[in-house]
Scaffold this motif. Structure first.
Motif, PDB file in Angstrom:
ATOM      1  N   GLY A 271       0.816  -1.226   0.000  1.00  0.00           N
ATOM      2  CA  GLY A 271       0.000   0.000   0.000  1.00  0.00           C
ATOM      3  C   GLY A 271       0.837   1.257   0.000  1.00  0.00           C
ATOM      4  O   GLY A 271       0.466   2.276   0.603  1.00  0.00           O
ATOM      5  N   ALA A 272       1.984   1.209  -0.695  1.00  0.00           N
ATOM      6  CA  ALA A 272       2.810   2.419  -0.796  1.00  0.00           C
ATOM      7  C   ALA A 272       2.037   3.509  -1.528  1.00  0.00           C
ATOM      8  O   ALA A 272       1.207   3.225  -2.402  1.00  0.00           O
ATOM      9  CB  ALA A 272       4.109   2.106  -1.542  1.00  0.00           C
ATOM     10  N   ILE A 273       2.325   4.748  -1.144  1.00  0.00           N
ATOM     11  CA  ILE A 273       1.673   5.871  -1.835  1.00  0.00           C
ATOM     12  C   ILE A 273       2.160   5.937  -3.273  1.00  0.00           C
ATOM     13  O   ILE A 273       1.389   6.220  -4.185  1.00  0.00           O
ATOM     14  CB  ILE A 273       2.008   7.204  -1.115  1.00  0.00           C
ATOM     15  CG1 ILE A 273       1.598   7.131   0.351  1.00  0.00           C
ATOM     16  CG2 ILE A 273       1.367   8.370  -1.855  1.00  0.00           C
ATOM     17  CD1 ILE A 273       0.295   7.747   0.688  1.00  0.00           C
ATOM     18  N   SER A 274       3.462   5.708  -3.481  1.00  0.00           N
ATOM     19  CA  SER A 274       3.979   5.747  -4.851  1.00  0.00           C
ATOM     20  C   SER A 274       5.058   4.705  -5.036  1.00  0.00           C
ATOM     21  O   SER A 274       5.718   4.285  -4.085  1.00  0.00           O
ATOM     22  CB  SER A 274       4.548   7.139  -5.184  1.00  0.00           C
ATOM     23  OG  SER A 274       5.797   7.335  -4.552  1.00  0.00           O
ATOM     24  N   ALA A 275       5.206   4.284  -6.306  1.00  0.00           N
ATOM     25  CA  ALA A 275       6.392   3.553  -6.732  1.00  0.00           C
ATOM     26  C   ALA A 275       7.015   4.397  -7.838  1.00  0.00           C
ATOM     27  O   ALA A 275       6.300   4.923  -8.695  1.00  0.00           O
ATOM     28  CB  ALA A 275       6.022   2.165  -7.241  1.00  0.00           C
ATOM     29  N   ASP A 276       8.336   4.547  -7.788  1.00  0.00           N
ATOM     30  CA  ASP A 276       8.988   5.556  -8.619  1.00  0.00           C
ATOM     31  C   ASP A 276      10.017   4.905  -9.556  1.00  0.00           C
ATOM     32  O   ASP A 276      10.619   3.887  -9.209  1.00  0.00           O
ATOM     33  CB  ASP A 276       9.684   6.585  -7.717  1.00  0.00           C
ATOM     34  CG  ASP A 276       8.712   7.263  -6.726  1.00  0.00           C
ATOM     35  OD1 ASP A 276       7.752   6.598  -6.300  1.00  0.00           O
ATOM     36  OD2 ASP A 276       8.938   8.423  -6.386  1.00  0.00           O
ATOM     37  N   HIS A 277      10.212   5.505 -10.711  1.00  0.00           N
ATOM     38  CA  HIS A 277      11.097   5.052 -11.804  1.00  0.00           C
ATOM     39  C   HIS A 277      10.328   4.146 -12.772  1.00  0.00           C
ATOM     40  O   HIS A 277       9.953   4.587 -13.840  1.00  0.00           O
ATOM     41  CB  HIS A 277      12.362   4.326 -11.309  1.00  0.00           C
ATOM     42  CG  HIS A 277      13.393   5.237 -10.754  1.00  0.00           C
ATOM     43  ND1 HIS A 277      14.009   6.201 -11.503  1.00  0.00           N
ATOM     44  CD2 HIS A 277      13.921   5.347  -9.508  1.00  0.00           C
ATOM     45  CE1 HIS A 277      14.880   6.867 -10.746  1.00  0.00           C
ATOM     46  NE2 HIS A 277      14.841   6.378  -9.526  1.00  0.00           N
ATOM     47  N   LEU A 278      10.197   2.830 -12.436  1.00  0.00           N
ATOM     48  CA  LEU A 278       9.294   1.923 -13.174  1.00  0.00           C
ATOM     49  C   LEU A 278       9.666   1.685 -14.626  1.00  0.00           C
ATOM     50  O   LEU A 278       8.792   1.398 -15.451  1.00  0.00           O
ATOM     51  CB  LEU A 278       7.844   2.459 -13.101  1.00  0.00           C
ATOM     52  CG  LEU A 278       7.302   2.741 -11.703  1.00  0.00           C
ATOM     53  CD1 LEU A 278       5.923   3.349 -11.813  1.00  0.00           C
ATOM     54  CD2 LEU A 278       7.277   1.485 -10.863  1.00  0.00           C
ATOM     55  N   LEU A 279      10.935   1.785 -14.953  1.00  0.00           N
ATOM     56  CA  LEU A 279      11.334   1.556 -16.350  1.00  0.00           C
ATOM     57  C   LEU A 279      11.139   0.109 -16.775  1.00  0.00           C
ATOM     58  O   LEU A 279      10.851  -0.176 -17.935  1.00  0.00           O
ATOM     59  CB  LEU A 279      12.807   1.948 -16.566  1.00  0.00           C
ATOM     60  CG  LEU A 279      13.081   3.426 -16.850  1.00  0.00           C
ATOM     61  CD1 LEU A 279      12.799   4.287 -15.644  1.00  0.00           C
ATOM     62  CD2 LEU A 279      14.500   3.623 -17.338  1.00  0.00           C
ATOM     63  N   MET A 280      11.320  -0.828 -15.814  1.00  0.00           N
ATOM     64  CA  MET A 280      11.343  -2.235 -16.185  1.00  0.00           C
ATOM     65  C   MET A 280      10.174  -3.034 -15.585  1.00  0.00           C
ATOM     66  O   MET A 280      10.166  -4.266 -15.670  1.00  0.00           O
ATOM     67  CB  MET A 280      12.661  -2.864 -15.685  1.00  0.00           C
ATOM     68  CG  MET A 280      13.921  -2.083 -16.025  1.00  0.00           C
ATOM     69  SD  MET A 280      14.157  -1.859 -17.795  1.00  0.00           S
ATOM     70  CE  MET A 280      14.586  -3.528 -18.265  1.00  0.00           C
ATOM     71  N   ILE A 295       0.633   5.404  -6.792  1.00  0.00           N
ATOM     72  CA  ILE A 295       0.928   6.343  -7.879  1.00  0.00           C
ATOM     73  C   ILE A 295       2.226   5.958  -8.578  1.00  0.00           C
ATOM     74  O   ILE A 295       3.206   5.583  -7.928  1.00  0.00           O
ATOM     75  CB  ILE A 295       1.003   7.781  -7.325  1.00  0.00           C
ATOM     76  CG1 ILE A 295      -0.391   8.200  -6.831  1.00  0.00           C
ATOM     77  CG2 ILE A 295       1.532   8.756  -8.374  1.00  0.00           C
ATOM     78  CD1 ILE A 295      -0.412   9.504  -6.088  1.00  0.00           C
ATOM     79  N   ALA A 296       2.219   6.055  -9.912  1.00  0.00           N
ATOM     80  CA  ALA A 296       3.424   5.810 -10.709  1.00  0.00           C
ATOM     81  C   ALA A 296       4.150   7.134 -10.887  1.00  0.00           C
ATOM     82  O   ALA A 296       3.704   7.998 -11.635  1.00  0.00           O
ATOM     83  CB  ALA A 296       3.026   5.245 -12.071  1.00  0.00           C
ATOM     84  N   PRO A 322      -2.502   6.296 -11.965  1.00  0.00           N
ATOM     85  CA  PRO A 322      -2.225   7.710 -11.716  1.00  0.00           C
ATOM     86  C   PRO A 322      -0.731   7.969 -11.894  1.00  0.00           C
ATOM     87  O   PRO A 322       0.085   7.295 -11.275  1.00  0.00           O
ATOM     88  CB  PRO A 322      -2.647   7.907 -10.258  1.00  0.00           C
ATOM     89  CG  PRO A 322      -2.616   6.544  -9.643  1.00  0.00           C
ATOM     90  CD  PRO A 322      -2.790   5.538 -10.737  1.00  0.00           C
ATOM     91  N   VAL A 323      -0.397   8.901 -12.768  1.00  0.00           N
ATOM     92  CA  VAL A 323       1.013   9.177 -13.071  1.00  0.00           C
ATOM     93  C   VAL A 323       1.407  10.541 -12.514  1.00  0.00           C
ATOM     94  O   VAL A 323       0.689  11.522 -12.715  1.00  0.00           O
ATOM     95  CB  VAL A 323       1.252   9.134 -14.601  1.00  0.00           C
ATOM     96  CG1 VAL A 323       2.622   9.675 -14.965  1.00  0.00           C
ATOM     97  CG2 VAL A 323       1.082   7.710 -15.120  1.00  0.00           C
ATOM     98  N   ALA A 324       2.530  10.582 -11.807  1.00  0.00           N
ATOM     99  CA  ALA A 324       3.108  11.853 -11.350  1.00  0.00           C
ATOM    100  C   ALA A 324       4.468  12.024 -12.014  1.00  0.00           C
ATOM    101  O   ALA A 324       5.109  11.046 -12.404  1.00  0.00           O
ATOM    102  CB  ALA A 324       3.254  11.857  -9.824  1.00  0.00           C
ATOM    103  N   LEU A 325       4.899  13.276 -12.153  1.00  0.00           N
ATOM    104  CA  LEU A 325       6.227  13.574 -12.693  1.00  0.00           C
ATOM    105  C   LEU A 325       7.055  14.271 -11.625  1.00  0.00           C
ATOM    106  O   LEU A 325       6.550  15.146 -10.916  1.00  0.00           O
ATOM    107  CB  LEU A 325       6.130  14.521 -13.892  1.00  0.00           C
ATOM    108  CG  LEU A 325       5.668  13.921 -15.216  1.00  0.00           C
ATOM    109  CD1 LEU A 325       5.341  15.036 -16.207  1.00  0.00           C
ATOM    110  CD2 LEU A 325       6.756  13.000 -15.793  1.00  0.00           C
ATOM    111  N   ALA A 326       8.324  13.907 -11.516  1.00  0.00           N
ATOM    112  CA  ALA A 326       9.213  14.578 -10.567  1.00  0.00           C
ATOM    113  C   ALA A 326      10.612  14.624 -11.166  1.00  0.00           C
ATOM    114  O   ALA A 326      10.899  13.967 -12.170  1.00  0.00           O
ATOM    115  CB  ALA A 326       9.201  13.841  -9.226  1.00  0.00           C
ATOM    116  N   THR A 327      11.491  15.426 -10.553  1.00  0.00           N
ATOM    117  CA  THR A 327      12.818  15.624 -11.146  1.00  0.00           C
ATOM    118  C   THR A 327      13.811  14.519 -10.809  1.00  0.00           C
ATOM    119  O   THR A 327      14.757  14.304 -11.546  1.00  0.00           O
ATOM    120  CB  THR A 327      13.470  16.937 -10.660  1.00  0.00           C
ATOM    121  OG1 THR A 327      13.628  16.868  -9.229  1.00  0.00           O
ATOM    122  CG2 THR A 327      12.648  18.145 -11.059  1.00  0.00           C
TER     123      THR A 327
END
Lengths: 421, 421
Positions: A271-280, A295-296, A322-327
């Protein structure tokens, strides 16, 4: 009610209203809820009225304290929410650049003792004031580029004392800048060299010592883990994240950046709020994220700087994630500009400019558990608003990669960018 | 001699001295001639003294008119010279972006009546004042990002009256901004729709009417041609460029961007100052450029926005070609930032940051025939200097794609960037 400030005659006011409860997905990513000739009234750092200029003016019972400011032909959007940064670290990493020019991958630089280990030494050697002062200059640059909320992770200390020092350096920033800071504990960012042959022991240190101290002193709202082959595997990641969750922390996961390890699935499971990167990430894991509401968070700057493929944003959007963008601002990707990030999202990941704006604002706010108080221009929310030298959302991608900020309103403070004597 | 301004205690002063006669090639591209703790004295818009702070102070006979300004820990470099832009045009092109998102190539957008033809209509419909005002906002953005010299091409009018209108709009900018502007006539940028079935007739119009008018009124120093399959072939390009050369104009060529047509070879044959783009040029043509001293001007922003391969900068540098970097700012690549361009040059074309700095300054000046008066920090040159929030040249690429300008000195005027109330 006498507002402090009224912004009015805004050419297009993209409020992104109506998504305070859950992040935007699918087609709603393109809906910006634009008010033509819009106006916003602000009091005590909060948005109090939003509507057309005519509506807002008719609802003002008295003159605002300051003369209203007019922004014809401009676009207003919520302040950018950069929900994934490694803001606080010692030193800089320009000397690794030769390795990158020679085509080395991140994991190779890491194995050669560069990369994160280089920064580890500099961070441990720095005082809290030095760290805070470095981070201040980056955060100030972010604010100039329209980022009004910054998530900041620890993870370059890798022992109790230094992880705490980093998180305390973030606390100092809160008093120095009007930006909103969100702290994330990431002791599991790398295995420090002194535990090279004892990852289990380091995981125990994170769980038994770091997490309790961070939780006890309220130093971080989130816990994140670099779940990756050669760093922290699925089992270790699960143990750490579960321990943090038990202490009341919300979760994030660096997932499937380099190999398909299953970090996205783990994020969904916990139940993480987001998982980040996700290239693979596998489709199954992405689907699990969708079901869990995880959130992706996509970080195209990293792909740019490491010269890898980009995450498949279109697939995720079509899957309803749901997609978010970050630096991902960090010593390995030292670009703090959300405009640059949006340019990459549009030109390289084929996101529509409107999707990118949603992902960089309201969905970023949700990725920080703040969708109810940040990320859109609605009464009751923090007054974080960008006025852009830009007539419409598409133009923002047409003029790609440049800072289009004319005026930043941050927590109700009005700041302008200027070149002058 | 009493200087107007003294900049001193500059952490690293990268003068790029010693290349006023010919552009830098090969290994000299990496030599920035750095003075530690450097200083510069400026009088009447010109650089008068350069050296260490100690040297410059000892050579001042009297106090400068203004208090000296100190820049410890910062890097100073010459102002950026953007030697390839299409600065002046009507309208904007965000609506073409959907086509780009759908993966269309430039030539397909052109064939579909979008692209340059879209801008052609807007430019013809605009008044000279409107064009000038649009261009002013872009040029001001460039100055904020450190570009102190801007080449500006015509080529969106495509008839005598409108090409002249564009070039006159550039003249107006000279009075409004302290930046240096260099005008290029590019009537042969596209074949206008009214000549679609009569390219020969359009070439005659360019040669018999446009070039004589432009030359007679001194409206442009350079002539450029879009030498490309489906636009102007080698023979037409040769005729146009030869006619311009006969009228005393210097030459540039848009060469081999999309197919290998031989534009680079033509540029060498005619003694053009530069050939630009060069994604598809043959090795023979590149070698011919080297022998002729024709500068290879690379435009990575275009490759970024069109999602094509990048020009092979490393091969050209190893062949001993002088390489310049420019933005190609145009409605199809609306990024005016030389920092973004340098980021692409380093991360995508594997140029060393020092090579990129040389290419963006002194070699850009040579690409405009101004290597003797611009592009380096040497006595007698125009005082165009950037002070960057950056301790060394490599850092400039490490902090990629963001505007690191702390202070711009342009023609001796000192301008600061600020975020403030």
């Amino acid at each position: 009610m006498i507002p402090d400030i009224v912004l009015f005659h805004i050419g297009q006011l993209a409020t992104l209203a109506g998504h305070c409860d859950t992040p935007k997905t699918g087609d709603t990513l393109q809906e910006l809820s634009i008010i033509e000739d819009g106006a916003v009234a602000i009091k005590d750092g909060q948005i109090v009225l939003v509507g057309t200029t005519k509506e807002v003016i008719s609802r003002l019972s008295e003159e605002p304290l300051l003369p209203p400011i007019e922004f014809p032909d401009m676009l207003a959007i919520p302040g950018f929410v950069d929900s994934h940064t490694h803001l606080v670290f010692g030193g800089s990493r320009e000397n690794d650049f030769a390795m990158k020019l020679a085509g080395k991958r991140y994991i190779e630089i890491l194995e050669a003792g560069g990369g994160i280990l280089n920064t580890l030494g500099a961070t441990r050697a720095a005082t809290q004031d030095e760290l805070s002062s470095n981070a201040f200059s980056y955060a100030e640059g972010m604010l100039s580029s329209g980022t009004t909320t910054i998530e900041a992770k620890s993870g370059y200390g890798l022992d109790v004392e230094n992880e705490v020092k980093i998180l305390r350096a973030v606390e100092v920033l809160r008093d120095k800048l009007p930006s909103e800071f969100v702290s994330t504990f990431m002791g599991a960012h790398a295995v420090p060299p002194e535990y090279k042959d004892g990852v289990d022991r380091y995981v125990n240190l994170v769980i038994d010592e770091m997490i309790p101290v961070v939780a006890e002193h309220g130093l971080a709202e989130f816990c994140d883990v670099f779940c990756e082959e050669g760093v922290f595997g699925i089992e270790h990641s699960r143990e750490i994240l579960t321990a943090a969750k038990d202490k009341g922390m919300k979760l994030k996961v660096h997932a499937d950046e380099i190999v398909q390890l299953g970090g996205a699935g783990l994020a969904a499971e916990l139940g993480a709020i987001s998982a980040d990167h996700l290239l693979m990430s596998s489709d199954d894991d992405l689907e699990a994220m969708g079901k869990a509401g995880t959130i992706a968070t996509l970080l195209p700057g990293t792909a740019f700087s490491l010269d890898t493929e980009y995450a498949d944003a279109r697939k995720m959007i079509e899957m309803g994630l749901p997609v978010a963008l970050a630096t991902d601002f960090n010593p390995n990707c030292a670009n703090e500009s959300m405009f640059f990030t949006i340019a990459l999202a549009c030109y390289k990941m084929k996101m529509h400019p409107r999707e990118a704006i949603s992902a960089a604002t309201i969905n970023g706010a949700h990725a920080l558990g703040r969708g109810d108080v940040l990320g859109s221009i609605e009464p009751g929310k923090r007054a974080d608003i960008l006025i852009l030298d830009c007539p419409n959302p598409e133009y923002l991608s047409w003029r790609f990669g440049v800072n289009l900020v004319h005026t930043v309103v941050v927590n109700g403070q009005v700041l302008h960018t200027k070149l002058g004597p």
